[in-house]
Design a protein around this motif. Structure first.
Motif, PDB file in Angstrom:
ATOM      1  N   SER A  69       0.829  -1.208   0.000  1.00  0.00           N
ATOM      2  CA  SER A  69       0.000   0.000   0.000  1.00  0.00           C
ATOM      3  C   SER A  69       0.864   1.259   0.000  1.00  0.00           C
ATOM      4  O   SER A  69       0.619   2.206  -0.755  1.00  0.00           O
ATOM      5  CB  SER A  69      -0.920   0.006   1.232  1.00  0.00           C
ATOM      6  N   VAL A  70       1.891   1.249   0.844  1.00  0.00           N
ATOM      7  CA  VAL A  70       2.767   2.418   0.949  1.00  0.00           C
ATOM      8  C   VAL A  70       3.599   2.594  -0.317  1.00  0.00           C
ATOM      9  O   VAL A  70       3.695   3.704  -0.864  1.00  0.00           O
ATOM     10  CB  VAL A  70       3.689   2.290   2.182  1.00  0.00           C
ATOM     11  N   THR A  71       4.184   1.506  -0.796  1.00  0.00           N
ATOM     12  CA  THR A  71       5.061   1.635  -1.960  1.00  0.00           C
ATOM     13  C   THR A  71       4.282   1.955  -3.232  1.00  0.00           C
ATOM     14  O   THR A  71       4.775   2.674  -4.094  1.00  0.00           O
ATOM     15  CB  THR A  71       5.887   0.350  -2.167  1.00  0.00           C
ATOM     16  N   TYR A  72       3.056   1.442  -3.347  1.00  0.00           N
ATOM     17  CA  TYR A  72       2.245   1.781  -4.506  1.00  0.00           C
ATOM     18  C   TYR A  72       1.849   3.255  -4.469  1.00  0.00           C
ATOM     19  O   TYR A  72       1.754   3.919  -5.506  1.00  0.00           O
ATOM     20  CB  TYR A  72       0.982   0.920  -4.566  1.00  0.00           C
ATOM     21  N   SER A  94      12.723  -0.903  -2.692  1.00  0.00           N
ATOM     22  CA  SER A  94      13.584  -2.076  -2.568  1.00  0.00           C
ATOM     23  C   SER A  94      14.119  -2.208  -1.147  1.00  0.00           C
ATOM     24  O   SER A  94      14.129  -3.303  -0.572  1.00  0.00           O
ATOM     25  CB  SER A  94      14.742  -1.961  -3.560  1.00  0.00           C
ATOM     26  N   ALA A  95      14.548  -1.090  -0.579  1.00  0.00           N
ATOM     27  CA  ALA A  95      15.065  -1.121   0.793  1.00  0.00           C
ATOM     28  C   ALA A  95      13.982  -1.540   1.779  1.00  0.00           C
ATOM     29  O   ALA A  95      14.248  -2.290   2.733  1.00  0.00           O
ATOM     30  CB  ALA A  95      15.618   0.252   1.164  1.00  0.00           C
ATOM     31  N   SER A  96      12.745  -1.075   1.551  1.00  0.00           N
ATOM     32  CA  SER A  96      11.660  -1.449   2.455  1.00  0.00           C
ATOM     33  C   SER A  96      11.352  -2.941   2.354  1.00  0.00           C
ATOM     34  O   SER A  96      11.068  -3.599   3.364  1.00  0.00           O
ATOM     35  CB  SER A  96      10.406  -0.621   2.151  1.00  0.00           C
ATOM     36  N   LEU A  97      11.427  -3.499   1.142  1.00  0.00           N
ATOM     37  CA  LEU A  97      11.222  -4.935   0.977  1.00  0.00           C
ATOM     38  C   LEU A  97      12.303  -5.737   1.692  1.00  0.00           C
ATOM     39  O   LEU A  97      12.032  -6.753   2.328  1.00  0.00           O
ATOM     40  CB  LEU A  97      11.210  -5.294  -0.502  1.00  0.00           C
ATOM     41  N   ALA A  98      13.548  -5.262   1.581  1.00  0.00           N
ATOM     42  CA  ALA A  98      14.648  -5.943   2.249  1.00  0.00           C
ATOM     43  C   ALA A  98      14.468  -5.913   3.767  1.00  0.00           C
ATOM     44  O   ALA A  98      14.660  -6.923   4.453  1.00  0.00           O
ATOM     45  CB  ALA A  98      15.980  -5.306   1.855  1.00  0.00           C
ATOM     46  N   SER A 201      16.105  -7.559  -7.272  1.00  0.00           N
ATOM     47  CA  SER A 201      15.704  -7.374  -8.658  1.00  0.00           C
ATOM     48  C   SER A 201      15.354  -5.922  -8.957  1.00  0.00           C
ATOM     49  O   SER A 201      15.771  -5.349  -9.971  1.00  0.00           O
ATOM     50  CB  SER A 201      14.511  -8.290  -8.979  1.00  0.00           C
ATOM     51  N   ILE A 202      14.600  -5.308  -8.057  1.00  0.00           N
ATOM     52  CA  ILE A 202      14.199  -3.909  -8.240  1.00  0.00           C
ATOM     53  C   ILE A 202      15.417  -2.993  -8.163  1.00  0.00           C
ATOM     54  O   ILE A 202      15.571  -2.047  -8.945  1.00  0.00           O
ATOM     55  CB  ILE A 202      13.148  -3.515  -7.188  1.00  0.00           C
TER      56      ILE A 202
END
Length: 223
Positions: A69-72, A94-98, A201-202
């Motif tokens: 939600s935040v990244t979109y 990408s950093a938030s996913l990590a 990947s991102i």
């Protein structure tokens, strides 16, 4: 026209170079806003289940809905901006996913030491709910699956979420069958690994786009 509704991920620039879709389309903006709403609903529902069950798989799924939600929303805000701004936004995502992946791994490790088995039926039910929500989001986004790092990161996250939800549902079934919390913990760890792989990947694509700008390649904006 709405950039041919962005049905293709790239176009040919004035010098014959591929120009990647940057999301600057009213149709894409509408779809992205709808997908944000879907993820917020998913976050609320799965979060309740995660808290009541202490499930690592559900915790990963709930945090994934929130992160999406935040990244979109970030993706929506940077549409039409320069390649550098869009690539920077992709790097932040990408950093938030990590960070999400590392956090879920830590939670799974903690639950392995302290937790009892959650209710498998609840996990499976919420996994199925998450799959339905993500399937709807993917159906809306599939024609926008190619583009720059910012656009592609949205599709990758949604595609991964389908796998996440199926993994959660399967883990719930195994918890119910075995009475053990290990299937739940393994599912949480696997989802964390997917987060980390998507982050890499991102990051790789975003850095390539930044290097392209420095070399004077096309900016990636539609004419």
């Amino acid at each position: 026209m709405e950039q041919n509704e962005a049905s293709c991920g790239s176009a040919v620039g004035c010098c014959g170079s591929a120009v990647k879709f940057d999301g600057a389309s009213p149709a894409y903006r509408r779809v992205l806003a709808s997908v944000i709403a879907i993820n917020l609903v998913g976050f609320g529902a799965v979060l309740i289940g995660s808290i009541t069950q202490g499930s690592a798989a559900l915790a990963a799924n709930a945090l994934d809905f929130l992160a999406d939600s935040v990244t979109y929303a970030v993706s929506l805000c940077v549409i039409g901006r320069s390649v550098r701004v869009r690539a920077t936004a992709a790097l932040v995502k990408s950093a938030s996913l990590a960070a999400l992946g590392v956090g879920v791994l830590a939670f799974a490790a903690w639950r392995a030491l302290t937790g009892a088995a959650p209710e498998g039926v609840v996990i499976t039910g919420l996994g199925a709910f998450g799959f339905a929500a993500n399937l709807l989001a993917a159906a809306l986004l599939i024609r926008f699956r190619d583009g720059d790092a910012n656009v592609r990161s949205v599709w990758l996250c949604t595609r991964n979420d389908l796998m996440h939800s199926l993994g959660v549902a399967a883990a719930g079934g195994l918890v119910w069958l075995t009475g053990s919390h290990w299937p739940d913990l393994v599912a949480g760890a696997l989802l964390a690994a997917i987060f980390l792989h998507s982050a890499w990947s991102i990051t790789r694509q975003a850095l390539e786009e930044v290097r392209g700008v420095r070399r004077g390649e096309p900016s990636g904006r539609w004419a």
